[in-house]
Design an enzyme around this catalytic site. Structure first.
Site, PDB file in Angstrom:
ATOM      1  N   CYS A  99       1.077  -1.081  -0.083  1.00 24.51           N
ATOM      2  CA  CYS A  99       0.008   0.100  -0.240  1.00 24.51           C
ATOM      3  C   CYS A  99       0.898   1.331  -0.226  1.00 24.51           C
ATOM      4  O   CYS A  99       1.038   2.059  -1.479  1.00 24.51           O
ATOM      5  CB  CYS A  99      -1.014  -0.160   0.820  1.00 24.51           C
ATOM      6  SG  CYS A  99      -2.117  -1.540   1.163  1.00 24.51           S
TER       7      CYS A  99
ATOM      8  N   GLU B 172       4.175   1.162   2.090  1.00 30.02           N
ATOM      9  CA  GLU B 172       5.331   0.846   3.226  1.00 30.02           C
ATOM     10  C   GLU B 172       6.875   1.098   2.526  1.00 30.02           C
ATOM     11  O   GLU B 172       6.611   0.690   1.434  1.00 30.02           O
ATOM     12  CB  GLU B 172       5.118  -0.596   3.266  1.00 30.02           C
ATOM     13  CG  GLU B 172       3.887  -1.026   4.008  1.00 30.02           C
ATOM     14  CD  GLU B 172       2.897  -1.781   3.393  1.00 30.02           C
ATOM     15  OE1 GLU B 172       1.604  -2.719   3.818  1.00 30.02           O
ATOM     16  OE2 GLU B 172       2.476  -0.037   2.215  1.00 30.02           O
TER      17      GLU B 172
END
Length: 814
Positions: free
Chosen positions: A458, A460
């Site tokens: 997502c 990170e």
């Protein structure tokens, strides 16, 4: 888009997601031999990969230019029984659930019932973990305090660096031999373990070479047996189309051209991955073989991906364009074929809580574009824009895409990306390169490694090719407040799971409440970290990953597995969820109970217990006359900073089992829906069971002062102390009717990133359209929305998640 790509794309979109028993059966067959009693664990794992790649069915789809599938056919998804064995009930749920289903045929179900389940029950790593973890961890997990990613998946939210574009597997085997000879048998107490790990790495490297050669042999055979244009290549190969329809007959010219392509593909497979690639096509095929090796060995939290694709491929592209051996049109066709390979690969099937925390087919492969070079200069190049063209034209969920925006990048790069965003695709998302570099350097990474990094999954952040950054699970921040308000007692499970920090009615000041919240937070973070370390050690001992270790620096040099701390950097993340919800709840308590004294704590607790029934006036007061996060009001934003700081202090720099450190990030995937289902009513006016806020976004509908206010609020937390934060915004399509809208949003992104914001993404769709899609899904089969760090088909989302997206504030102006 060429006719070839149109056909491949259409067939990929129409392929049905199903469970394949192929991998599970082959791994079971291998373990049934009892070889685990004869060799070390790393060698056994490498031999199991070799066995699988030796016996798995080869899949070659008509017309494709990149070969290899994770299963026997596109969208045929393997399982990993050595991690988590699916029960018959699980298979039935996967086969029949309305959303994100995986078809399970009778033969597959029979294999599970008779062979796979009997062998692996009690032996899977999930069974092993659940037997090992202490009671307080299990109670917290069942209460919904946190989730655990490694329950059904392997460790690793990692990304390939540039090593594979410079070194073939034979080169890596040479490095393995050099490392083997450096082991000190006299002084090193881990010498034997290191020898066994290096043996395993060599077996794994040779396994991938063998697998590629299987394809080379088959492709060459296929090219030689095609006699004329009246017979398709698949009919001759005895390999009917996996997409459920017969192959298209070829004309004479197509037939001749395809024979040459097959021979060329055979030559590429013979060359890579054994040797380093020298052409654009070879580089793409090399990566894809590596991708298959990584996700066949284990399923490392889905999101393995090539990372900064434009940077890795540009030298090949530039060299061949100048030499005249590649055109931009042929490069686009190769990239489009590459895109389809990702789209053929849904994420491994999840059940239970794991499905609720990440309920999607999306495999979270995130292509990074733009950013900066290792020397800090602008990295945007001709290929960057070419890949953006591919993203816009292909319009596929996978691979997902993002752009890294640095102050060094031109505005034209943002503008080009926003022209894709405004179509409502939900991709690419926008990341702040300069913030990512600062985040990674703060954690101790070298500046050049940080500049080569980016984001995966997502949002990170990680140092690509050099870091094992393992996401351990989501942490339910609003649930901690609920536990605090019940003196350590969980009203849902009826258990005393936290320490007794005092009755809230006895708290004289807001600071007393915060102190109790802090004690509960530390208590559950300690439980989570102890569990993280036990689970990491379990994977290191029982399920090493010698193949993944090959491609991450410095596993070979350290003669240590990726799962055991062999990488140059080793980070474990805990993901905070519900910042907006817990912020607004604390603000409501501070504002109404302690400052305005609108209601007593006793009265507030009674209203929460009754889910605001007969408390309509209070409910309206909490919703509409209370400061809210996301409106650039310090009365609310101060609580966001407070919670963020407490969470950071509880987690950051705590040792992990890999010799690295724990860090935080703030993202939910779809876990904010699950976490909301295990919490009663909250003081912000949210009713029991409703989804929490997602990422660092405001509570749905609570931001009423426009996008600039949202960004000003979001910038008040220190993103540099995280490994990623997720911020969603929704705009009406009308906003982008002319170039003015693009320029305004571009300026909005620049402004947020100057304040060190980490990430922002956009949904460009009206709530009216989404409501109509709920009522008439058949009219919106291709409607794609941005969920939380990834895009998905609106029709594939659960109703709770659909409603949550609809409720997000719709911005019509900047």
């Amino acid at each position: 888009m060429t006719d070839r790509i149109q056909r491949l794309r259409e067939k990929s979109l129409n392929a049905v997601n199903c469970i394949s028993a192929e991998r599970a059966m082959l791994i079971t067959e291998f373990y049934e031999t009892g070889i685990d009693r004869e060799v070390s664990v790393p060698v056994m794992r490498a031999l199991s990969l070799n066995y699988f790649l030796t016996h798995k069915k080869l899949c070659f789809n008509e017309g494709e230019l990149i070969v290899g599938e994770r299963g026997p056919a596109p969208k045929a998804c393997p399982t990993f029984p050595e991690i988590c064995v699916h029960t018959l009930e699980d298979l039935d749920i996967l086969n029949t659930r309305k959303k994100v289903f995986f078809k399970v045929d009778s033969e597959t179900r029979k294999l599970y019932e008779e062979r796979i389940i009997p062998f692996w029950t009690g032996r899977s790593n999930r069974d092993r973990i659940m037997r090992t973890l202490p009671g307080d961890w299990l109670d917290s997990y069942k209460a919904g305090i946190f989730t655990e990613f490694q329950e059904q998946r392997g460790p690793g939210h990692t990304v390939a660096g540039d090593k594979i574009y410079h070194k073939g597997m034979l080169d890596l085997i040479d490095e393995i031999h050099e490392s083997y000879h450096r082991i000190d048998l006299l002084e090193d107490p881990h010498a034997l373990e290191k020898q066994e790990e290096l043996k395993a790495m060599e077996i794994a490297a040779n396994a991938l070479i063998m697998f590629a050669n299987r394809y080379a042999d088959w492709l060459l055979e296929l090219s030689e047996v095609l006699p004329d244009s009246s017979i398709s290549e698949y009919e001759m190969a005895g390999n009917p189309m996996h997409f459920g329809e017969r192959s298209r007959k070829k004309t004479s010219s197509e037939f001749s051209r395809r024979k040459k392509e097959l021979r060329k593909l055979a030559g590429i497979c013979r060359k890579v991955p054994a040797n380093a690639p020298t052409t654009f096509h070879e580089a793409l095929q090399y990566y894809w073989f590596v991708h298959l090796g990584v996700i066949s060995e284990l399923n490392p939290w889905d999101s393995f991906n090539p990372g900064r694709l434009d940077q890795h491929l540009f030298p090949f592209y530039q060299r061949e364009i100048e030499a005249g051996t590649l055109t931009s049109e042929s490069a686009v066709e190769l990239l489009q074929s590459f895109w389809i390979k990702f789209n053929n690969h849904p994420a491994p099937p999840k059940v239970g809580v794991t499905a609720q925390e990440s309920n999607t087919y999306t495999d979270f492969s995130l292509i990074n574009l733009g950013g900066i070079k290792p020397d800090g200069s602008d990295a945007v190049n001709e290929l960057t824009y070419l890949i953006l063209d591919v993203i816009e034209e292909m319009r596929l969920l996978q691979p997902s895409s993002m752009v890294q925006i640095s102050k060094k990048n031109p505005d034209s790069f943002i503008h080009r990306t926003l022209k894709i965003t405004k179509t409502g695709f939900g991709q690419p998302s926008f990341f702040n390169t300069d913030a990512i570099v600062m985040e990674l350097v703060r954690q101790g990474k070298e500046i050049t490694d940080a500049r080569k990094g980016g984001a995966s999954g997502c949002v990170e952040a990680g140092a690509f090719g050099t870091e094992a950054y393992i996401l351990s699970g989501y942490f339910n921040l609003p649930k901690i407040l609920e536990i605090t308000l019940h003196n350590g007692f969980d009203p849902r499970t009826g258990k005393q799971i936290g320490p007794e920090t005092g009755s809230p009615e006895d708290f004289a000041t807001f600071r007393d409440l915060v102190n109790a919240f802090h004690l509960q937070l530390n208590h559950f973070i300690n439980i989570k970290i102890r569990g993280n370390n036990l689970i990491a050690q379990t994977f290191a001992h029982y399920l090493p990953v010698p193949f993944l270790s090959l491609i991450i620096d410095d596993c070979i040099a350290n003669a240590t597995d990726y799962n055991a701390g062999g990488a140059r950097y080793n980070s474990t993340y805990i993901q905070g969820v519900g910042l907006g919800s817990v912020t607004d709840s604390l603000t409501a308590l501070k504002f109404h109970v302690y400052e305005k004294k609108t209601i007593s704590m006793k009265g507030m607790l009674k209203a929460l217990t009754r889910n605001f029934e007969d408390f309509d006036d209070l409910h309206a007061l909490l919703l509409f006359e209370t400061p809210k996060w996301g409106n650039d009001e310090d009365e609310a934003d101060d609580q966001a900073r407070l919670v963020f700081d407490l969470f950071f202090q509880s987690v950051d720099n705590r040792p992990n089992a890999l010799g690295g450190r724990h860090r935080i990030n703030m993202l939910p995937t779809t876990c904010h829906v699950y976490f909301g289902s295990v919490i009663g009513a909250l003081p912000d006016g949210r009713k029991a069971g409703m989804p929490l806020s997602e990422g660092i976004s405001p509570v749905q509908g609570a931001d009423t002062k426009g996008p600039t206010a949202v960004l000003n609020s979001a910038a008040k937390i220190d993103h540099i102390r995280t490994g990623g934060t997720l911020l969603n915004q929704k705009f009406t399509p009308d906003f982008f009717n002319d170039e003015t809208g693009i320029r305004k949003v571009s300026a909005l992104i620049r402004s947020y990133f100057k304040m060190d914001g980490h990430h922002i993404q956009f949904n460009v769709v009206s709530a009216k359209t989404l409501r109509d899609a709920q009522k008439h899904p058949e009219k919106y089969r291709d409607l794609i929305v941005r969920v939380a760090g990834y895009s998905d088909y609106f029709n594939d989302l659960g109703e709770d998640l659909q409603n949550e997206i609809i409720r997000r504030t719709e911005q019509g102006q900047v």
